[in-house]
Design a protein around this motif. Sequence first.
Motif, PDB file in Angstrom:
ATOM      1  N   SER A 138      39.404  37.258  40.483  1.00 23.29           N
ATOM      2  CA  SER A 138      38.636  36.031  40.306  1.00 23.29           C
ATOM      3  C   SER A 138      37.247  36.346  39.783  1.00 23.29           C
ATOM      4  O   SER A 138      36.574  37.252  40.280  1.00 23.29           O
ATOM      5  CB  SER A 138      38.532  35.287  41.648  1.00 23.29           C
ATOM      6  OG  SER A 138      37.801  34.093  41.510  1.00 23.29           O
ATOM      7  N   THR A 178      35.537  27.616  43.831  1.00 22.40           N
ATOM      8  CA  THR A 178      35.752  26.550  42.855  1.00 22.40           C
ATOM      9  C   THR A 178      35.716  27.052  41.413  1.00 22.40           C
ATOM     10  O   THR A 178      35.878  26.264  40.489  1.00 22.40           O
ATOM     11  CB  THR A 178      34.705  25.432  43.040  1.00 22.40           C
ATOM     12  OG1 THR A 178      33.388  25.991  42.911  1.00 22.40           O
ATOM     13  CG2 THR A 178      34.847  24.785  44.402  1.00 22.40           C
ATOM     14  N   SER A 180      36.958  28.683  37.970  1.00 21.46           N
ATOM     15  CA  SER A 180      38.248  28.534  37.291  1.00 21.46           C
ATOM     16  C   SER A 180      38.442  29.605  36.216  1.00 21.46           C
ATOM     17  O   SER A 180      39.062  29.372  35.188  1.00 21.46           O
ATOM     18  CB  SER A 180      38.362  27.147  36.658  1.00 21.46           C
ATOM     19  OG  SER A 180      37.250  26.877  35.838  1.00 21.46           O
ATOM     20  N   ARG A 182      40.105  33.130  36.205  1.00 21.06           N
ATOM     21  CA  ARG A 182      40.885  34.036  37.037  1.00 21.06           C
ATOM     22  C   ARG A 182      42.041  34.682  36.271  1.00 21.06           C
ATOM     23  O   ARG A 182      42.527  34.124  35.291  1.00 21.06           O
ATOM     24  CB  ARG A 182      41.458  33.291  38.253  1.00 21.06           C
ATOM     25  CG  ARG A 182      40.393  32.779  39.207  1.00 21.06           C
ATOM     26  CD  ARG A 182      40.990  31.974  40.329  1.00 21.06           C
ATOM     27  NE  ARG A 182      39.950  31.361  41.152  1.00 21.06           N
ATOM     28  CZ  ARG A 182      40.146  30.349  41.976  1.00 21.06           C
ATOM     29  NH1 ARG A 182      41.355  29.818  42.097  1.00 21.06           N
ATOM     30  NH2 ARG A 182      39.154  29.851  42.689  1.00 21.06           N
ATOM     31  N   GLN A 204      41.476  24.617  42.211  1.00 26.14           N
ATOM     32  CA  GLN A 204      41.131  26.037  42.238  1.00 26.14           C
ATOM     33  C   GLN A 204      40.837  26.522  43.653  1.00 26.14           C
ATOM     34  O   GLN A 204      41.199  27.643  44.022  1.00 26.14           O
ATOM     35  CB  GLN A 204      39.912  26.290  41.337  1.00 26.14           C
ATOM     36  CG  GLN A 204      40.056  25.820  39.911  1.00 26.14           C
ATOM     37  CD  GLN A 204      41.068  26.628  39.127  1.00 26.14           C
ATOM     38  OE1 GLN A 204      41.687  27.546  39.652  1.00 26.14           O
ATOM     39  NE2 GLN A 204      41.258  26.296  37.869  1.00 26.14           N
TER      40      GLN A 204
END
Length: 254
Positions: A138, A178, A180, A182, A204
């Motif tokens: 992430s 939160t 996005s 990844r 997410q």
Amino acid sequence: MSGEGGLTSEELAEFTKNDKYSILLPTYNERDNLPIIVWLIVKYMDRSESAYEIIIIDDGSPDGTLEVAQNLQKIYGKDRIILRPREKKLGLGTAYIHGITHATGNFIIIMDADLSHHPKFIPKMIELQRYLDLDIVSGTRYIGNGGVYGWDFKRKLVSRGANFLTQMLLRPGASDLTGSFRLYKKHILEKLIKSCVSKGYVFQMEMIIRARQYNYLIGEVPITFVDRVYGESKLGGSEIFQFAKALLYLFATT
């Protein structure tokens, strides 16, 4: 050099030579940003010498985003740019499901198409995943040299506050819930999507919480998040309400 499992660099290269990365780009009114983000993805993925494809999922943008995507396909080729448009805006979660259905890679990379996420971080994500055999990598704004640029103090405060509250209530084992940006093993992402009930902005967050439930291995790469250059932000009051509602739901059920 050896990895944690004792692999040499040559063995690691042999182990990963068949890896392919499907980069999902959900779009809605991104005609100005799309050519730039695609050019940057191609630039950094070509440098990494990794096999990849870019899957553009446009949700019926009225600004001509699909036409721009079609032109990009002519430039880069149909093997590189995969177009999978939908007739209308159906939500982020369903966009990923739609994209995965057409993905030929064994890894999935999700990112925003509005230039908030710089593709220069993708090779770092790939490197970390390969070295530690992670299920998820992430991009995080909240550790190391990660950060946010282009937000006013109020929005930064809201973001930090929401992330702090979530950390306190859910203890997810990741610093940025939160975000996005990844990288997932494909089969892991498919399982997570099936287990999630949220849609839109909070999707997410639930993905990471479910990943913790399944004891998946999660790594993090510090990233710099830059507020969109062209167009308007899609974060509003309804998204904040959805976040609060989802937070309470996940606290009660996980």
